[in-house]
Motif scaffolding. Structure first.
Motif, PDB file in Angstrom:
ATOM      1  N   THR A  22      57.116  31.208  40.686  1.00  0.00           N
ATOM      2  CA  THR A  22      58.027  31.167  39.543  1.00  0.00           C
ATOM      3  C   THR A  22      58.479  32.556  39.098  1.00  0.00           C
ATOM      4  N   GLU A  23      57.762  33.626  39.557  1.00  0.00           N
ATOM      5  CA  GLU A  23      58.111  34.982  39.151  1.00  0.00           C
ATOM      6  C   GLU A  23      58.232  35.873  40.371  1.00  0.00           C
ATOM      7  N   PRO A  24      58.958  36.988  40.238  1.00  0.00           N
ATOM      8  CA  PRO A  24      59.047  37.936  41.362  1.00  0.00           C
ATOM      9  C   PRO A  24      57.657  38.407  41.750  1.00  0.00           C
ATOM     10  N   GLU A  25      57.435  38.621  43.046  1.00  0.00           N
ATOM     11  CA  GLU A  25      56.143  39.055  43.543  1.00  0.00           C
ATOM     12  C   GLU A  25      55.790  40.439  42.990  1.00  0.00           C
ATOM     13  N   LEU A  26      54.548  40.561  42.526  1.00  0.00           N
ATOM     14  CA  LEU A  26      54.073  41.826  41.974  1.00  0.00           C
ATOM     15  C   LEU A  26      53.793  42.801  43.107  1.00  0.00           C
ATOM     16  N   SER A  27      54.352  43.993  43.041  1.00  0.00           N
ATOM     17  CA  SER A  27      54.138  44.987  44.086  1.00  0.00           C
ATOM     18  C   SER A  27      52.926  45.848  43.749  1.00  0.00           C
ATOM     19  N   GLN A  28      52.438  46.601  44.740  1.00  0.00           N
ATOM     20  CA  GLN A  28      51.321  47.506  44.520  1.00  0.00           C
ATOM     21  C   GLN A  28      51.683  48.578  43.502  1.00  0.00           C
ATOM     22  N   ASP A  30      53.736  48.204  40.999  1.00  0.00           N
ATOM     23  CA  ASP A  30      53.685  47.582  39.673  1.00  0.00           C
ATOM     24  C   ASP A  30      52.248  47.511  39.168  1.00  0.00           C
ATOM     25  N   LEU A  31      51.341  47.216  40.089  1.00  0.00           N
ATOM     26  CA  LEU A  31      49.932  47.083  39.738  1.00  0.00           C
ATOM     27  C   LEU A  31      49.352  48.427  39.288  1.00  0.00           C
ATOM     28  N   ILE A  32      49.643  49.480  40.052  1.00  0.00           N
ATOM     29  CA  ILE A  32      49.174  50.812  39.681  1.00  0.00           C
ATOM     30  C   ILE A  32      49.743  51.209  38.319  1.00  0.00           C
ATOM     31  N   LYS A  33      51.011  50.887  38.098  1.00  0.00           N
ATOM     32  CA  LYS A  33      51.659  51.214  36.829  1.00  0.00           C
ATOM     33  C   LYS A  33      50.972  50.486  35.672  1.00  0.00           C
ATOM     34  N   ASP A  67      38.951  50.969  34.088  1.00  0.00           N
ATOM     35  CA  ASP A  67      39.998  50.122  34.666  1.00  0.00           C
ATOM     36  C   ASP A  67      39.934  50.032  36.186  1.00  0.00           C
ATOM     37  N   VAL A  68      39.081  50.840  36.823  1.00  0.00           N
ATOM     38  CA  VAL A  68      39.064  50.884  38.290  1.00  0.00           C
ATOM     39  C   VAL A  68      38.647  49.554  38.899  1.00  0.00           C
ATOM     40  N   THR A  69      37.554  48.955  38.396  1.00  0.00           N
ATOM     41  CA  THR A  69      37.052  47.712  38.983  1.00  0.00           C
ATOM     42  C   THR A  69      38.070  46.582  38.839  1.00  0.00           C
ATOM     43  N   ALA A  70      38.673  46.476  37.656  1.00  0.00           N
ATOM     44  CA  ALA A  70      39.678  45.425  37.441  1.00  0.00           C
ATOM     45  C   ALA A  70      40.889  45.641  38.343  1.00  0.00           C
ATOM     46  N   TYR A  71      41.304  46.890  38.468  1.00  0.00           N
ATOM     47  CA  TYR A  71      42.435  47.208  39.345  1.00  0.00           C
ATOM     48  C   TYR A  71      42.100  46.873  40.795  1.00  0.00           C
ATOM     49  N   GLN A  72      40.886  47.250  41.215  1.00  0.00           N
ATOM     50  CA  GLN A  72      40.441  46.982  42.579  1.00  0.00           C
ATOM     51  C   GLN A  72      40.414  45.477  42.846  1.00  0.00           C
ATOM     52  N   MET A  73      39.835  44.698  41.915  1.00  0.00           N
ATOM     53  CA  MET A  73      39.755  43.247  42.052  1.00  0.00           C
ATOM     54  C   MET A  73      41.140  42.611  42.153  1.00  0.00           C
ATOM     55  N   THR A  74      42.030  42.991  41.232  1.00  0.00           N
ATOM     56  CA  THR A  74      43.370  42.414  41.210  1.00  0.00           C
ATOM     57  C   THR A  74      44.140  42.755  42.482  1.00  0.00           C
ATOM     58  N   SER A  75      44.005  44.006  42.925  1.00  0.00           N
ATOM     59  CA  SER A  75      44.688  44.450  44.133  1.00  0.00           C
ATOM     60  C   SER A  75      44.231  43.655  45.354  1.00  0.00           C
ATOM     61  N   LYS A  76      42.923  43.434  45.454  1.00  0.00           N
ATOM     62  CA  LYS A  76      42.386  42.723  46.619  1.00  0.00           C
ATOM     63  C   LYS A  76      42.702  41.234  46.569  1.00  0.00           C
ATOM     64  N   LEU A  77      42.693  40.660  45.367  1.00  0.00           N
ATOM     65  CA  LEU A  77      43.088  39.258  45.231  1.00  0.00           C
ATOM     66  C   LEU A  77      44.554  39.065  45.619  1.00  0.00           C
ATOM     67  N   TYR A 103      40.546  53.738  44.799  1.00  0.00           N
ATOM     68  CA  TYR A 103      41.255  53.124  43.676  1.00  0.00           C
ATOM     69  C   TYR A 103      41.261  54.041  42.449  1.00  0.00           C
ATOM     70  N   TYR A 104      40.182  54.789  42.259  1.00  0.00           N
ATOM     71  CA  TYR A 104      40.121  55.763  41.166  1.00  0.00           C
ATOM     72  C   TYR A 104      41.239  56.789  41.327  1.00  0.00           C
ATOM     73  N   TYR A 105      41.389  57.327  42.540  1.00  0.00           N
ATOM     74  CA  TYR A 105      42.391  58.366  42.792  1.00  0.00           C
ATOM     75  C   TYR A 105      43.814  57.833  42.626  1.00  0.00           C
ATOM     76  N   GLN A 106      44.017  56.544  42.937  1.00  0.00           N
ATOM     77  CA  GLN A 106      45.357  55.975  42.778  1.00  0.00           C
ATOM     78  C   GLN A 106      45.766  55.944  41.309  1.00  0.00           C
ATOM     79  N   ILE A 107      44.846  55.538  40.447  1.00  0.00           N
ATOM     80  CA  ILE A 107      45.137  55.551  39.004  1.00  0.00           C
ATOM     81  C   ILE A 107      45.281  56.985  38.516  1.00  0.00           C
ATOM     82  N   GLU A 108      44.393  57.844  38.993  1.00  0.00           N
ATOM     83  CA  GLU A 108      44.410  59.250  38.588  1.00  0.00           C
ATOM     84  C   GLU A 108      45.740  59.909  38.958  1.00  0.00           C
ATOM     85  N   SER A 109      46.227  59.647  40.158  1.00  0.00           N
ATOM     86  CA  SER A 109      47.497  60.227  40.608  1.00  0.00           C
ATOM     87  C   SER A 109      48.654  59.736  39.752  1.00  0.00           C
ATOM     88  N   PHE A 110      48.615  58.448  39.379  1.00  0.00           N
ATOM     89  CA  PHE A 110      49.652  57.909  38.495  1.00  0.00           C
ATOM     90  C   PHE A 110      49.650  58.655  37.163  1.00  0.00           C
TER      91      PHE A 110
END
Length: 314
Positions: A22-28, A30-33, A67-77, A103-110
């Motif tokens: 029903t919604e546009p697919e969430l990109s990686q 978007d998730l990092i953001k 936020d790292v664990t939640a981000y990691q979980m959501t990304s893998k799901l 995953y820590y570095y991805q958030i950190e880089s953002f």
């Protein structure tokens, strides 16, 4: 820890799949953001009063960690919904593991690219040993200038910093911040004068010594920039910004890849030691230098310098 796709996880996956219909697919991206902005909001709320740089760095780390664990979980799901068949979702909880750091570095880089508060806290003179002015009026002008500077009203901020140093001619911090405002306005000559006045008051001032080098880089006076960093190194030899700055100048301004790499390796190791978000910048620069040395058929020297610094490049 490993989490199998039992009914609970399957329900989550099914919900994601339904949402995708029903919604546009969430990109990686978007998730990092999404998670990066959560971390940035947490950093916005950090109270810096009576905190030194190490305590501020730990507070920033906390904001990312939560936020790292939640981000990691959501990304893998999200990835799991794109594959067919049963699979396992492994969540890295060990902060020293490569999985967690990824995953820590991805958030950190953002954050380093998009969160002004994170960059300002890391670059500020909060926790420096220099003392504030003992003149109440000078301090009032200084804090008003700081407030205006944060609001982006740089010309107005400069006026208050000038009022501050008129009240207290030895107020080095006011000259420091004045220099920053001038630099952001691309008034490089004025910025240089402000930093030199601060250094005259306190020859060991880390902030003006570093920022003077940056001004020289903008003015393309690369040898002067290196000399400014060398003066800072005498004051603070364990400061990774010194080696990162020298490495950048050697690479971009003086076309000396070997000296660029030697200094960038030192910066990288020091960033790692103090758990600084800028380690990702040093890593990127090392890879850029590798590309340049590879083009010049100098790969052997590249790996030799890395070995000297006990760095392995995967």
């Amino acid at each position: 820890m490993k989490l199998k796709k039992l009914p609970f996880l399957f329900l989550i996956s099914s919900t994601i799949l339904f949402a995708q219909e029903t919604e546009p697919e969430l990109s990686q991206e978007d998730l990092i953001k999404e998670f990066g902005e959560k971390s940035c909001k947490c950093i916005d709320e950090i109270i810096t009063f009576n905190k030194n740089k190490e305590e501020i760095r730990e507070s920033i780390q906390y904001c990312i960690d939560k936020d790292v664990t939640a981000y990691q979980m959501t990304s893998k799901l999200m990835e799991a919904t794109k594959t067919k068949g049963d699979s396992e979702i492994s969540i890295g909880m060990d902060k020293e593991s490569d999985e967690y750091k990824k995953y820590y570095y991805q958030i950190e880089s953002f954050l380093m690219e998009n969160c002004d508060t994170a960059r300002d806290l890391i670059q500020s003179n909060v926790g420096e040993e220099s003392k504030e002015s003992e003149n109440p009026q000078a301090l009032e002008f200084y804090y008003e200038g700081t407030k205006l500077s944060k609001e982006g009203k740089l010309e107005e901020a400069i006026k208050f910093y000038k009022k501050a140093v008129k009240e207290d001619p030895n107020f080095a911090w006011a000259y420091d911040n004045m220099g920053i405002c001038y630099r952001r306005l691309n008034k490089l000559d004025e910025a240089e004068k402000a930093y030199k006045k601060s250094i005259k008051i306190d020859p060991t001032g880390k902030m003006p010594l570093q920022n003077l080098a940056v001004v020289y880089i903008h003015k393309k006076k690369f040898k002067k920039a290196v000399k400014a960093y060398e003066k800072l190194k005498k004051v603070d030899s364990s400061n990774p910004e010194v080696y990162y700055g020298i490495g950048s100048v050697y690479y971009s301004g003086l076309n000396d890849n070997e000296n660029a790499l030697r200094n960038m390796c030192k910066a990288y190791k020091l960033y790692i030691a103090e758990n600084s978000p800028y380690r990702s910048d040093a890593e990127k620069m090392i890879n850029v230098i590798y590309g340049a040395m590879k083009i010049n058929n100098n790969e052997a020297k590249f790996f030799e310098i890395l070995k000297e610094n006990n760095i392995n490049m995967e």
